[in-house]
Design a protein around this motif. Structure first.
Motif, PDB file in Angstrom:
ATOM      1  N   ALA A 114      41.026  44.364  47.540  1.00 57.05           N
ATOM      2  CA  ALA A 114      41.954  45.449  47.215  1.00 57.05           C
ATOM      3  C   ALA A 114      43.222  44.950  46.522  1.00 57.05           C
ATOM      4  CB  ALA A 114      42.342  46.202  48.490  1.00 57.05           C
ATOM      5  N   PHE A 115      43.365  43.644  46.361  1.00 63.60           N
ATOM      6  CA  PHE A 115      44.541  43.089  45.674  1.00 63.60           C
ATOM      7  C   PHE A 115      44.632  43.684  44.268  1.00 63.60           C
ATOM      8  CE2 PHE A 115      46.331  39.416  43.147  1.00 63.60           C
ATOM      9  CZ  PHE A 115      47.633  39.560  43.614  1.00 63.60           C
ATOM     10  N   GLY A 116      45.801  44.134  43.899  1.00 70.27           N
ATOM     11  CA  GLY A 116      45.996  44.784  42.599  1.00 70.27           C
ATOM     12  C   GLY A 116      46.185  46.282  42.693  1.00 70.27           C
ATOM     13  N   GLU A 117      45.960  46.853  43.879  1.00 72.99           N
ATOM     14  CA  GLU A 117      46.132  48.302  44.021  1.00 72.99           C
ATOM     15  C   GLU A 117      47.604  48.710  43.918  1.00 72.99           C
ATOM     16  OE1 GLU A 117      44.245  49.716  47.552  1.00 72.99           O
ATOM     17  OE2 GLU A 117      42.246  49.046  46.938  1.00 72.99           O
ATOM     18  N   ASN A 118      48.511  47.744  44.082  1.00 74.13           N
ATOM     19  CA  ASN A 118      49.939  48.013  43.907  1.00 74.13           C
ATOM     20  C   ASN A 118      50.446  47.563  42.542  1.00 74.13           C
ATOM     21  OD1 ASN A 118      50.035  49.063  46.498  1.00 74.13           O
ATOM     22  ND2 ASN A 118      50.680  47.131  47.431  1.00 74.13           N
ATOM     23  N   GLY A 119      49.527  47.354  41.600  1.00 71.80           N
ATOM     24  CA  GLY A 119      49.919  47.001  40.233  1.00 71.80           C
ATOM     25  C   GLY A 119      50.069  45.521  39.980  1.00 71.80           C
ATOM     26  N   GLU A 120      49.631  44.651  40.924  1.00 67.98           N
ATOM     27  CA  GLU A 120      49.835  43.213  40.743  1.00 67.98           C
ATOM     28  C   GLU A 120      49.018  42.626  39.598  1.00 67.98           C
ATOM     29  OE1 GLU A 120      49.945  43.873  45.353  1.00 67.98           O
ATOM     30  OE2 GLU A 120      48.804  44.626  43.619  1.00 67.98           O
ATOM     31  N   LEU A 121      47.955  43.303  39.166  1.00 69.16           N
ATOM     32  CA  LEU A 121      47.067  42.744  38.140  1.00 69.16           C
ATOM     33  C   LEU A 121      47.057  43.570  36.857  1.00 69.16           C
ATOM     34  CD1 LEU A 121      44.047  41.871  40.475  1.00 69.16           C
ATOM     35  CD2 LEU A 121      45.724  40.284  39.525  1.00 69.16           C
ATOM     36  N   ASP A 122      48.059  44.400  36.668  1.00 71.31           N
ATOM     37  CA  ASP A 122      48.078  45.265  35.475  1.00 71.31           C
ATOM     38  C   ASP A 122      48.133  44.463  34.186  1.00 71.31           C
ATOM     39  OD1 ASP A 122      47.898  47.440  37.079  1.00 71.31           O
ATOM     40  OD2 ASP A 122      49.975  48.110  36.822  1.00 71.31           O
ATOM     41  N   ASP A 123      48.807  43.310  34.200  1.00 65.87           N
ATOM     42  CA  ASP A 123      48.917  42.518  32.975  1.00 65.87           C
ATOM     43  C   ASP A 123      47.648  41.729  32.670  1.00 65.87           C
ATOM     44  OD1 ASP A 123      49.340  40.989  35.247  1.00 65.87           O
ATOM     45  OD2 ASP A 123      50.528  39.487  34.185  1.00 65.87           O
ATOM     46  N   VAL A 124      46.730  41.654  33.617  1.00 66.49           N
ATOM     47  CA  VAL A 124      45.479  40.929  33.412  1.00 66.49           C
ATOM     48  C   VAL A 124      44.361  41.860  32.956  1.00 66.49           C
ATOM     49  CG1 VAL A 124      43.724  39.517  34.574  1.00 66.49           C
ATOM     50  CG2 VAL A 124      46.141  39.207  35.128  1.00 66.49           C
ATOM     51  N   ARG A 125      44.419  43.106  33.340  1.00 66.83           N
ATOM     52  CA  ARG A 125      43.354  44.056  33.026  1.00 66.83           C
ATOM     53  C   ARG A 125      43.395  44.459  31.554  1.00 66.83           C
ATOM     54  NH1 ARG A 125      44.547  48.826  36.841  1.00 66.83           N
ATOM     55  NH2 ARG A 125      42.399  49.496  36.434  1.00 66.83           N
ATOM     56  N   ASN A 126      42.230  44.755  30.989  1.00 72.84           N
ATOM     57  CA  ASN A 126      42.144  45.208  29.603  1.00 72.84           C
ATOM     58  C   ASN A 126      41.524  46.606  29.548  1.00 72.84           C
ATOM     59  OD1 ASN A 126      39.233  44.894  29.709  1.00 72.84           O
ATOM     60  ND2 ASN A 126      39.534  42.690  29.379  1.00 72.84           N
ATOM     61  N   ALA A 127      41.229  47.070  28.342  1.00 74.78           N
ATOM     62  CA  ALA A 127      40.744  48.441  28.174  1.00 74.78           C
ATOM     63  C   ALA A 127      39.396  48.659  28.863  1.00 74.78           C
ATOM     64  CB  ALA A 127      40.642  48.770  26.684  1.00 74.78           C
ATOM     65  N   GLN A 185      40.148  48.663  45.086  1.00 79.05           N
ATOM     66  CA  GLN A 185      39.417  47.395  44.976  1.00 79.05           C
ATOM     67  C   GLN A 185      39.553  46.777  43.582  1.00 79.05           C
ATOM     68  OE1 GLN A 185      39.008  47.620  48.580  1.00 79.05           O
ATOM     69  NE2 GLN A 185      37.478  46.129  47.941  1.00 79.05           N
ATOM     70  N   ILE A 186      40.777  46.664  43.098  1.00 85.74           N
ATOM     71  CA  ILE A 186      41.014  46.198  41.726  1.00 85.74           C
ATOM     72  C   ILE A 186      40.574  44.753  41.540  1.00 85.74           C
ATOM     73  CG2 ILE A 186      42.767  45.836  39.959  1.00 85.74           C
ATOM     74  CD1 ILE A 186      42.144  48.772  40.550  1.00 85.74           C
TER      75      ILE A 186
END
Length: 561
Positions: A350-363, A378-379
């Motif tokens: 679930a890590f990233g559900e608070n926006g921690e991985l927004d800069d890693v994700r793509n389209a 479950q990002i």
């Protein structure tokens, strides 16, 4: 990079021949004409010593004129094979670069994971953290003291059981039942039944428990196993907050299960007992264990420095050994809490559900998340686990096919089927040696319905798999480095070994190598990775855990005093 790619496909001696195709090629690649100028200026600078450099300069002048005049009509005739291969590779790399994660980004992921774990271990901050860090109520020895007994020597206060059943529901499509007996001389005999089922994404969660109960009842009947008072090890692969070793509250369904919520926030042990009772099967004490926790305790007997468990399969999760004093919901009576270790289940999927991985994700990541059954959840798992990696590969190649880069523009019905690719397919594709496409063709024809793919199609399909697998390995390494550094601060004298499980490790050695190489660059304190096949003594530890449940009132486990 462009010049290296050119050399890869054509060889240096073909560069001049390829340069003669520039006018026709640049007219065909309408939207990339600015890039083409820069690319071929680089080629010209690299090949200025060739006698045909003047040809290149003439072609560049033509490119400039085409760019100024906006002359973008289709070519009069088809470009050569070399030019077409080069163009296809570049288009694939344009998408593949979106899956690259720099070392600076990985260090940011490491730092954010550290912050999330600290919040997850805090009593007042756990609810706000995306990494819950739940206590499993499994005591773990301190490696420096070597307090765990030697293999096959049970000198702990709780004597192990000699016979028990195991029910493994850690996978989305298969269930395993095992019957284990341990002789007085500690010889282990295991009988098992594993069965695959079609995945039921929606409906009632009770159907899943009923399926497992029917398989267990069939197994016990076939092998004449008496189930009355027989202890059961229940391995459950979904997020469960344990209140004791014998009780676990279901937090949510994952792995693209979207069952009704009648079982959420209920005890999963009661759920499996109810399903068994409807078949007139009465079990003894039940110990509920998460699949990642199981991977760690299986290594505990033979590898005392194993202090991290990691699973990358249909899901992605990690557990680690921490001090009981750092775990919010554990109360120790009659012991010094700082001297006791326990296994912590992070549920870091679930890590990233608070926006921690927004800069890693793509389209493509965002598209897959939006159309999933649990958008916004479950990002980290959607970026790293085998199930979602296969779906990202499918989206990758569909995008190329729709742009006439792959399979001559053919998009089959199987290619439009969500989650048709999984971790095992990616492992098979990457197992081929360079220049061979045996397993690639098998996956393309058998799974995606692409008959007689060209070598270029196979190469680009494997490139898509490798790009997404590499990102997964690097992100897991970044998250793992946070945990390893935490454990090293407790025990600087010992390295931290990592017990691993899942198709990405056990069937694809390249994945483990990529992860460990990146982990070594992020932190120097990690030791070995230990696949689950390394230890054959895991039933001994399981027998002890079941004995602990049996010897505690109502299954509420408390540490030995």
């Amino acid at each position: 990079m462009c010049f290296q790619t050119l050399r890869y496909y054509h060889g240096l001696h073909k560069a001049i021949l390829f340069a003669r195709e520039i006018p026709r090629m640049v007219l065909d690649v309408t939207q990339n004409s600015m890039w083409a100028m820069g690319c071929f200026r680089l080629i010209a600078s690299k090949m200025s010593t060739f006698t045909s450099a003047a040809v290149l300069r003439n072609r560049l002048r033509l490119i400039d004129r085409v760019q100024r005049q906006g002359f973008l009509r289709p070519p009069a005739r088809r470009i050569s094979g070399y030019g077409e291969m080069f163009y296809k590779r570049l288009c694939a790399e344009e998408i593949g670069r979106k899956f690259e994660v720099s070392d600076d980004q990985l260090l940011d992921v490491q730092r954010r994971m550290t912050e999330a774990v600290n919040k997850g271990l805090g009593k007042s901050t756990q609810s706000a953290s995306s990494v819950k860090c739940w206590d499993t109520y499994i005591d773990y020895p301190t490696p420096a003291t070597g307090s765990f007994p030697a293999p096959c020597a049970f000198d702990t206060p709780v004597s192990p059981l000699r016979e028990f059943l195991s029910l493994n529901m850690s996978h989305a499509t298969r269930i395993m039942v095992r019957h284990t007996t341990i002789s007085p001389r500690d010889r282990i005999n295991i009988k098992y039944l594993e069965r695959h089922y079609p995945k039921m994404k929606t409906g009632s969660g009770r159907q899943l428990f009923d399926q497992a109960a029917e398989q267990l009842a069939e197994f016990t009947t076939a092998h004449k196993v008496e189930t009355t008072d027989m202890p059961l090890e229940f391995t459950f692969g979904f997020p469960v907050q344990q209140t004791s070793l014998g009780q676990g509250i279901l937090y949510r369904w994952t792995k693209e299960f979207n069952y009704r919520t009648e079982l959420v926030s209920t005890n999963v042990v009661d759920g499996i007992r109810d399903s068994l009772a409807r078949l007139n099967v009465n079990m003894g004490h039940v110990a509920v264990i998460n699949d990642v926790t199981s991977s760690l305790i299986d290594m505990q007997v033979a590898f005392p420095n194993a202090r991290v468990g990691l699973v990358v399969d249909e899901g992605c999760n990690c557990c680690f050994v921490d001090r009981v004093a750092n775990v919010r919901d554990r109360r120790i009576e009659g012991k010094d809490a700082a001297a006791i270790n326990t296994v912590v289940n992070t549920e870091w999927g679930a890590f990233g559900e608070n926006g921690e991985l927004d800069d890693v994700r793509n389209a493509l990541d965002r598209h897959m998340d939006v159309v999933s059954l649990q958008p916004g959840k479950q990002i980290f798992e959607k970026l790293t686990s085998g199930m979602y990696m296969g779906e990202l590969v499918r989206l990758f190649i569909v995008s190329l096919a729709k742009n006439m880069i792959l399979f001559q523009g053919l998009v089959t019905q199987d290619m439009n089927t969500e989650y048709v690719l999984d971790a095992e397919h990616l492992v098979r594709v990457e197992s081929d040696p360079r220049g061979s496409y045996k397993h690639v063709r098998q996956v393309l024809s058998g799974v995606l319905g692409i008959l007689n793919p060209s070598d270029m199609d196979c190469a680009l399909f494997r490139y898509a798999c490798e790009s997404i697998t590499k990102r997964s390995a690097h992100l897991v390494a970044a998250a793992l480095s946070s945990v390893v550094q935490r454990l090293h601060s407790y025990d600087p004298e010992n390295v931290v070994d990592i017990a691993v499980r899942g198709a990405m490790f056990c069937q694809n050695p390249k994945y483990g190598l990529m992860m460990m190489n990146k982990l070594k660059t992020l932190t120097p304190y990690s030791g070995m990775i230990l696949p689950e096949v390394c230890c054959l003594l895991s039933p001994l530890r399981t027998a002890q855990l079941l004995a602990q449940v049996k010897n505690t009132k109502n299954g509420n486990y408390a540490p030995n005093s």
